[in-house]
Write an enzyme that holds these catalytic residues in place. Structure first.
Site, mmCIF file in Angstrom:
data_model
loop_
_atom_site.group_PDB
_atom_site.id
_atom_site.type_symbol
_atom_site.label_atom_id
_atom_site.label_comp_id
_atom_site.label_asym_id
_atom_site.label_seq_id
_atom_site.Cartn_x
_atom_site.Cartn_y
_atom_site.Cartn_z
ATOM 1 N N SER A 63 12.432 -29.477 13.796
ATOM 2 C CA SER A 63 12.354 -30.730 13.041
ATOM 3 C C SER A 63 12.804 -31.906 13.915
ATOM 4 O O SER A 63 13.541 -31.726 14.887
ATOM 5 C CB SER A 63 13.238 -30.619 11.797
ATOM 6 O OG SER A 63 14.564 -30.348 12.201
ATOM 7 N N CYS A 114 3.083 -27.388 11.938
ATOM 8 C CA CYS A 114 3.305 -28.748 12.451
ATOM 9 C C CYS A 114 1.988 -29.489 12.597
ATOM 10 O O CYS A 114 1.962 -30.697 12.724
ATOM 11 C CB CYS A 114 4.027 -28.699 13.778
ATOM 12 S SG CYS A 114 3.049 -27.878 15.012
HETATM 13 P P1 NAD Z 1 14.733 -26.676 12.475
HETATM 14 O O1 NAD Z 1 14.804 -27.950 13.249
HETATM 15 O O2 NAD Z 1 15.553 -26.549 11.265
HETATM 16 O O3 NAD Z 1 15.158 -25.438 13.419
HETATM 17 C C1 NAD Z 1 14.591 -25.249 14.696
HETATM 18 C C2 NAD Z 1 15.592 -24.499 15.577
HETATM 19 O O4 NAD Z 1 16.745 -25.328 15.762
HETATM 20 C C3 NAD Z 1 16.089 -23.181 14.987
HETATM 21 O O5 NAD Z 1 16.180 -22.239 16.022
HETATM 22 C C4 NAD Z 1 17.457 -23.536 14.422
HETATM 23 O O6 NAD Z 1 18.359 -22.460 14.482
HETATM 24 C C5 NAD Z 1 17.934 -24.664 15.321
HETATM 25 N N1 NAD Z 1 18.747 -25.652 14.608
HETATM 26 C C6 NAD Z 1 18.649 -26.008 13.298
HETATM 27 N N2 NAD Z 1 19.543 -26.985 13.004
HETATM 28 C C7 NAD Z 1 20.201 -27.246 14.155
HETATM 29 C C8 NAD Z 1 21.242 -28.164 14.492
HETATM 30 N N3 NAD Z 1 21.772 -28.991 13.587
HETATM 31 N N4 NAD Z 1 21.691 -28.175 15.743
HETATM 32 C C9 NAD Z 1 21.177 -27.342 16.680
HETATM 33 N N5 NAD Z 1 20.196 -26.452 16.421
HETATM 34 C C10 NAD Z 1 19.706 -26.403 15.172
HETATM 35 O O7 NAD Z 1 13.188 -26.418 12.179
HETATM 36 P P2 NAD Z 1 12.544 -25.290 11.255
HETATM 37 O O8 NAD Z 1 12.823 -25.606 9.835
HETATM 38 O O9 NAD Z 1 12.870 -23.952 11.772
HETATM 39 O O10 NAD Z 1 10.983 -25.537 11.560
HETATM 40 C C11 NAD Z 1 10.204 -26.492 10.894
HETATM 41 C C12 NAD Z 1 10.096 -27.766 11.695
HETATM 42 O O11 NAD Z 1 9.561 -27.498 12.992
HETATM 43 C C13 NAD Z 1 9.144 -28.769 11.069
HETATM 44 O O12 NAD Z 1 9.714 -30.044 11.149
HETATM 45 C C14 NAD Z 1 7.900 -28.682 11.945
HETATM 46 O O13 NAD Z 1 7.090 -29.833 11.977
HETATM 47 C C15 NAD Z 1 8.514 -28.426 13.270
HETATM 48 N N6 NAD Z 1 7.552 -27.845 14.195
HETATM 49 C C16 NAD Z 1 7.034 -28.662 15.140
HETATM 50 C C17 NAD Z 1 6.092 -28.182 16.018
HETATM 51 C C18 NAD Z 1 5.506 -29.070 17.074
HETATM 52 O O14 NAD Z 1 4.814 -28.557 17.919
HETATM 53 N N7 NAD Z 1 5.760 -30.364 17.073
HETATM 54 C C19 NAD Z 1 5.681 -26.844 15.934
HETATM 55 C C20 NAD Z 1 6.242 -26.027 14.957
HETATM 56 C C21 NAD Z 1 7.186 -26.545 14.079
#
Ligand code: NAD
Length: 495
Positions: free
Chosen positions: A225, A280
């Protein structure tokens, strides 16, 4: 119940006694647990990855490529196995899961060409008897932090190329569906990859922070995200690391009055509701231009009503549940906020109950008409099966809408007009653009990445961008002693 640990030096191992539940989103039941690694686990992985890098970086690119080529065969034989692991923890349909493994496999296939991709540049006689060449060398220990929505494909955008380039790689998968990463690492070992070159550490923010702060880790790839992507980017850059951090999205699909309506509707249905909108590159905004709006909405609604929402175990399922109870609640709150802010709710996916799966996290396809740019359902990434239709007068207004949005991952236009399509591909401020293609995800030999709040850093993922990201450039200027004229020179050498 399964217990997912780390994968370090070719072994499933962990010290920490803290675990987090893994759920089956179709049933809303706990099916296992994953370790939340501690400092001891982290030190273990660092030691292993540092040692592995020293040896792996000395293996010739051709030999590295042969191991990766074996890995390609091994994955091909395990597509069904990997897809099932994904569907069990993520909830997406089996066919969709298989497709995502294949898209990841294509990056492995691309990485097999690493001897060619690492070829440098050479110039003879840049000065009298002086030659100059550039080479790309591996960085060291690299790391990836990945989201829940593509537990195979997104990590596979990263580690095959990093490892092919001669780095070791630490993956921190999403804690929501961590099993697939372990299987991918086990299969790499089975293909002949030396222990420690590809290690997995499980956990949450605590482990991510250890990764961001450790001196041995040279480069971080992140997908997730936007708020977390920004944090990762800032923290990594502060610590002098190379970083590519891909964030969230709000992808617009523009439908021009001259579009083939059936194609546009089919494109929108798959792109908005496939994988329950948890992609995404999902289309979350349809921009209806001019007089096409009424017919477009009617057709989308008719098709959305026939979508089969069911668990992945049902072969006819077209859309599974969303990832968690919290996420279901968040999506349903957004639907309410759309209603409260005056959008017209054409199709309401709340209260979606599937017989036998009453505790599953299902949200049905949802469709809003008359959405406007100041509404939260338009501004924010909802990451669920919620499609907003915005009506605009003309192409110029559609382009402005696309370009004014804070996200810039993907966009698409449906039209029969070549001039309009050319103008759109040239002038849209978006990283990945489609023409009569709903989800323009680049192939492995091109690169994947958005603009604006969808990507922090200078490099997209995979393709030539990936090779550049995981290597550093060195330029050598050389002459042989017998050609050196005697005496020092005090001015800049020129030709
Ligand atoms: P997320 O940001 O919650 O988590 C992603 C990763 O970050 C996980 O491994 C998680 O453990 C870690 N994480 C979560 N919170 C954190 C924090 N506060 N500090 C450090 N690390 C942390 O995302 P999600 O819910 O797993 O996935 C969905 C999101 O990913 C959506 O926003 C989607 O658009 C995005 N996404 C983007 C793409 C792209 O190519 N731009 C591709 C796939 C998914």
């Amino acid at each position: 119940m399964k217990k997912i640990k780390n994968y370090i030096n070719g072994t499933n191992t962990s010290y920490s006694s803290e675990y987090l539940a893994i759920e089956d989103p179709s049933k809303g039941e706990i099916i296992g647990e994953v370790v939340l690694s501690d400092e001891k686990d982290f030190n273990d992985i660092i030691r292993s990855s540092e040692k592995a890098f020293l040896e792996w970086s000395q293996v010739t690119p051709l030999k590295r490529s042969r191991i990766i080529s074996k890995y390609k065969d091994v994955i091909e034989r395990n597509i069904e196995v990997l897809a099932k692991i994904i569907s069990e923890e993520h909830g997406k349909t089996l066919d969709d899961a298989k497709g995502s493994v294949i898209r990841g496999l294509e990056v492995v296939e691309f990485a097999c060409g690493i001897p060619h991709l690492l070829k440098g540049e050479f110039s003879q006689n840049v000065g009298a008897n002086i030659d100059s060449w550039s080479i790309r060398q591996p960085l060291g220990v690299t790391a990836g932090i990945t989201p829940f929505n593509f537990p195979a494909m997104v990590p596979m955008w990263m580690y095959p190329i990093s490892i092919a380039c001669g780095n070791s790689f630490i993956l921190k998968p999403s804690e929501k569906d961590p099993s697939c990463a372990i299987k991918l690492a086990e299969l790499f070992s089975e293909s002949g990859l030396p222990d420690g070159v590809f290690n997995i550490i499980n956990g949450d923010k605590k482990v991510v922070d250890m990764i961001l702060n450790h001196n041995s880790i040279t480069a971080i790839s992140f997908v997730g995200s936007t708020p977390v992507a920004k944090y990762i980017y800032e923290q990594s850059a502060r610590n002098g690391k190379r970083v590519q951090a891909l964030g969230g999205a709000k992808n617009h699909l523009v439908v021009m009055p001259d579009a083939n309506l059936n194609q546009a509707v089919d494109g929108i249905i798959g792109a908005a509701y496939g994988s329950a909108g948890e992609r995404c590159m999902a289309v979350s905004v349809a921009v209806a231009v001019g007089n096409i709006a009424d017919e477009l909405i009617e057709n989308i609604n008719n098709k959305a009503l026939t979508l089969k929402v069911a668990p992945w175990t049902d072969k006819n399922s077209e859309m599974g549940p969303v990832i968690s109870k919290d996420h279901k609640i968040k999506i349903e709150e957004y639907i309410q906020s759309g209603v409260d802010s005056g959008a017209n709710l054409v199709l309401d996916g709340r209260n979606c109950k599937i017989q036998g799966y009453e505790n599953g996290y299902f949200v049905g396809p949802t469709l809003f008409d008359n959405v406007s740019p100041e509404m939260d359902i338009y501004k924010d990434e909802i990451f669920g099966p919620v499609l907003s239709v915005v009506r605009v007068k003309n192409y110029e207004d559609a382009l402005k809408l696309v370009n004014d949005h804070k996200f810039g991952n993907g966009t698409s236009i449906y039209t029969s007009d070549g001039e309009v399509s050319r103008h759109f591909t040239t002038n849209s401020k978006i990283g990945m653009v489609g023409v009569n293609v709903p989800i323009p995800v680049p192939m492995a030999f091109h690169s994947f990445g958005g603009w604006k709040q969808s990507l922090f850093g200078d490099h997209s993922m995979h393709g030539s961008e990936g090779v550049k990201f995981y290597t550093k450039l060195k330029t050598v200027t050389s002459r042989w002693p017998n050609s050196i004229k005697s005496g020092p020179e005090f001015k800049m050498p020129t030709n």
